[in-house]
Design a protein around this motif. Sequence first.
Motif, PDB file in Angstrom:
ATOM      1  N   ASP A 168       0.835  -1.198   0.000  1.00  0.00           N
ATOM      2  CA  ASP A 168       0.000   0.000   0.000  1.00  0.00           C
ATOM      3  C   ASP A 168       0.876   1.256   0.000  1.00  0.00           C
ATOM      4  N   PRO A 169       0.776   2.103  -1.045  1.00  0.00           N
ATOM      5  CA  PRO A 169       1.642   3.284  -1.103  1.00  0.00           C
ATOM      6  C   PRO A 169       1.388   4.252   0.046  1.00  0.00           C
ATOM      7  N   GLU A 170       0.190   4.193   0.614  1.00  0.00           N
ATOM      8  CA  GLU A 170      -0.136   5.186   1.636  1.00  0.00           C
ATOM      9  C   GLU A 170       0.704   5.021   2.897  1.00  0.00           C
ATOM     10  N   ILE A 171       1.147   3.757   3.160  1.00  0.00           N
ATOM     11  CA  ILE A 171       1.978   3.556   4.355  1.00  0.00           C
ATOM     12  C   ILE A 171       3.269   4.357   4.233  1.00  0.00           C
ATOM     13  N   GLU A 172       3.855   4.252   3.022  1.00  0.00           N
ATOM     14  CA  GLU A 172       5.102   4.979   2.784  1.00  0.00           C
ATOM     15  C   GLU A 172       4.893   6.474   2.863  1.00  0.00           C
ATOM     16  N   GLU A 173       3.787   6.915   2.226  1.00  0.00           N
ATOM     17  CA  GLU A 173       3.513   8.355   2.237  1.00  0.00           C
ATOM     18  C   GLU A 173       3.331   8.838   3.658  1.00  0.00           C
ATOM     19  N   ALA A 174       2.623   8.039   4.447  1.00  0.00           N
ATOM     20  CA  ALA A 174       2.396   8.423   5.836  1.00  0.00           C
ATOM     21  C   ALA A 174       3.722   8.535   6.579  1.00  0.00           C
ATOM     22  N   ALA A 175       4.582   7.513   6.386  1.00  0.00           N
ATOM     23  CA  ALA A 175       5.869   7.543   7.078  1.00  0.00           C
ATOM     24  C   ALA A 175       6.653   8.792   6.697  1.00  0.00           C
ATOM     25  N   ALA A 176       6.647   9.058   5.379  1.00  0.00           N
ATOM     26  CA  ALA A 176       7.420  10.199   4.905  1.00  0.00           C
ATOM     27  C   ALA A 176       6.839  11.514   5.419  1.00  0.00           C
ATOM     28  N   SER A 177       5.501  11.621   5.392  1.00  0.00           N
ATOM     29  CA  SER A 177       4.913  12.892   5.820  1.00  0.00           C
ATOM     30  C   SER A 177       5.019  13.065   7.333  1.00  0.00           C
ATOM     31  N   LEU A 178       5.242  11.967   8.042  1.00  0.00           N
ATOM     32  CA  LEU A 178       5.460  12.087   9.489  1.00  0.00           C
ATOM     33  C   LEU A 178       6.917  12.406   9.794  1.00  0.00           C
ATOM     34  N   GLY A 179       7.712  12.592   8.733  1.00  0.00           N
ATOM     35  CA  GLY A 179       9.063  13.084   8.948  1.00  0.00           C
ATOM     36  C   GLY A 179      10.159  12.034   8.854  1.00  0.00           C
ATOM     37  N   ALA A 180       9.789  10.768   8.530  1.00  0.00           N
ATOM     38  CA  ALA A 180      10.834   9.761   8.362  1.00  0.00           C
ATOM     39  C   ALA A 180      11.614  10.059   7.099  1.00  0.00           C
ATOM     40  N   ASN A 181      12.942   9.941   7.155  1.00  0.00           N
ATOM     41  CA  ASN A 181      13.658  10.118   5.893  1.00  0.00           C
ATOM     42  C   ASN A 181      13.547   8.834   5.076  1.00  0.00           C
ATOM     43  N   ARG A 182      14.009   8.907   3.835  1.00  0.00           N
ATOM     44  CA  ARG A 182      13.794   7.794   2.902  1.00  0.00           C
ATOM     45  C   ARG A 182      14.429   6.504   3.434  1.00  0.00           C
ATOM     46  N   TRP A 183      15.612   6.631   3.979  1.00  0.00           N
ATOM     47  CA  TRP A 183      16.341   5.489   4.522  1.00  0.00           C
ATOM     48  C   TRP A 183      15.492   4.779   5.577  1.00  0.00           C
ATOM     49  N   HIS A 184      14.949   5.578   6.494  1.00  0.00           N
ATOM     50  CA  HIS A 184      14.104   5.018   7.535  1.00  0.00           C
ATOM     51  C   HIS A 184      12.849   4.371   6.952  1.00  0.00           C
TER      52      HIS A 184
END
Lengths: 278, 325
Positions: A168-184
């Motif tokens: 699900d792409p939304e999980i990644e988007e959520a992580a990123a918008s919550l401030g996780a960097n790409r590596w994380h």
Amino acid sequence: MSTAVARRSSLPGFGLTMGLTLTWLSVIILIPLAGLFLKTLDLSLVQFWEILTSRRTLNALKISFGLSFAAACVNLVMGTIIVWALVRYRFPGRRLFDAIVDIPFALPTAVAGVALTQLFAQKGWLGAPLAELGIKVAFTPIGIFIAMVFIGIPFVVRTVQPVLIDLDPEIEEAAASLGANRWHTVFRVIMPSLIPALLTGFALAFARAVGEYGSVIFIAGNLPNVSEIAPLLIVIRLSEFRYADATAIAVVMLLAAFVIIFAVNRLQRWAQTRAPAH
Amino acid sequence: MSTQTTFVTPATRLQAYSSTADLAISPPSGRDASTRARSAVASKDLRSEPGPIRFIIIALAISFLTIFVVLPLLVVFASAFSKGITAYFAALAEPEALSAIRLTLLVAAISVGLNLVFGVIAAWAIAKFEFPGKTFLITLIDLPFSVSPVISGLVFVLLFGAQGYWGTWLQAHNVQILFAVPGIALATIFVTFPFVARSLIPLMQEQGTQEEEAAISLGASGLQTFFRVTLPNIKWGLLYGVLLCNARAMGEFGAVSVVSGHIRGETNTMPLLVEILYNEYQFVASFAIASLLAMLALITLVVKTVLEQRLDEGQTPRDELRDEP
């Protein structure tokens, strides 16, 4: 959909088809395999143990299992990279490379064996430059390892690919918008959800490499205790009419294969319980 | 190991494909279209790696596949044609080569034919009915996938060999199984056993039994129902299984090598002849035969891709039906 299928069924032919299935299964698979286990009963436990712990058998098993494990590790890492490139990026020839992944499945093992040997032989396209660097591949354990890597490529790719596509792409988007960097995001969010598929692919590649014969024996050199794989030792014992020895080694390999199937089944059940409901 | 992962069955592949298609084409449900469009743009940035890393990953993937898969394939054809086209065709016209090709075709015909019939029968019993122990039965059908090819040959030597269980009886009655066509066919049937059944079972389970039940209730016989209703629904999946079964049957090496006896001009299949010629340093001849098998593999892959698309198309309307509440 499975609930709709579960309500059944006035269809005819269950008794007949089930009877034929069980008969055919018994004749082709079950009786021959049972014969193998029965044959080991000819041996006393001491004899069985002596065969398995003889230097040559132990070395062959060590070579088969050790190099298969190493090759499966390479397949795990490179398989993940290949899946990532195929699923997430667009590049020229992507579809072609996607199709190419299946070639180790489709190419007859003897063909793969002679081709890899020719490629890595001292005068081969890759063997010559490697020889100049002082690396000898063909007719050494490295050759066995190379053949096992070849044969294992599709397993990791084809088990992980559908899971990564479905993610699900939304999980990644959520992580990123919550401030996780790409590596994380990749290593803390995406990779954990790929773990069951990655382990399944790893186990399947490992199992295939352990049992592999055709693509390995040409490039292996087949020196006892050095570059002799367990399946080859079975063939050698058979040709010497030492059926008991061949059978003992075969039973150990078969049991190892059963353990791996069991592990894979558990992994898949684990993956299913983890999978989010669609 | 289960087939679902050993080779990607049409159904699993379908599921993967159709769900991505859903993502792409399904109308935005419960969400404003513009929000979705915005998040799509944003996701491009959020869901990708920096340029250099992307480049490195693609370069690694391409070089690995080139070294390990493309080059070995090219070597086959380069070596086969290394002494020119005349030498290539001369090698293929050798009596030994022709007899190996004939034997390979014969063994493939026998084993694919039998596995086709029994695969369909097994799939009918397993997919259309509920019974206890179904998962276990499927595991048993899958067994040959996890057995080393050498062991697949060994089990038949233990049964029919001179020192095997039935060896003495067979010798007394002058029945030749090992080192002859029956042994080679048996070993091949063993290793190709799961292909047809395993590509049909998920497909037939997904299709359910309603259409067949309708046909039966309208008075069709069981066979009529199978040939007129079921078979048209599963034809691509069936072809898919037969295709993979055939590729493996023609290319099998380990199991056949153990039971064949390597009698020249008699019990050598094409893969076995590749080995013998290679060990005799007849590289052009060996790779000429190998090139035929490599072409078989390439054709198999192309047809497989086409069939997967067919299966995909056949699946879409069903998915749409299923999505309706």
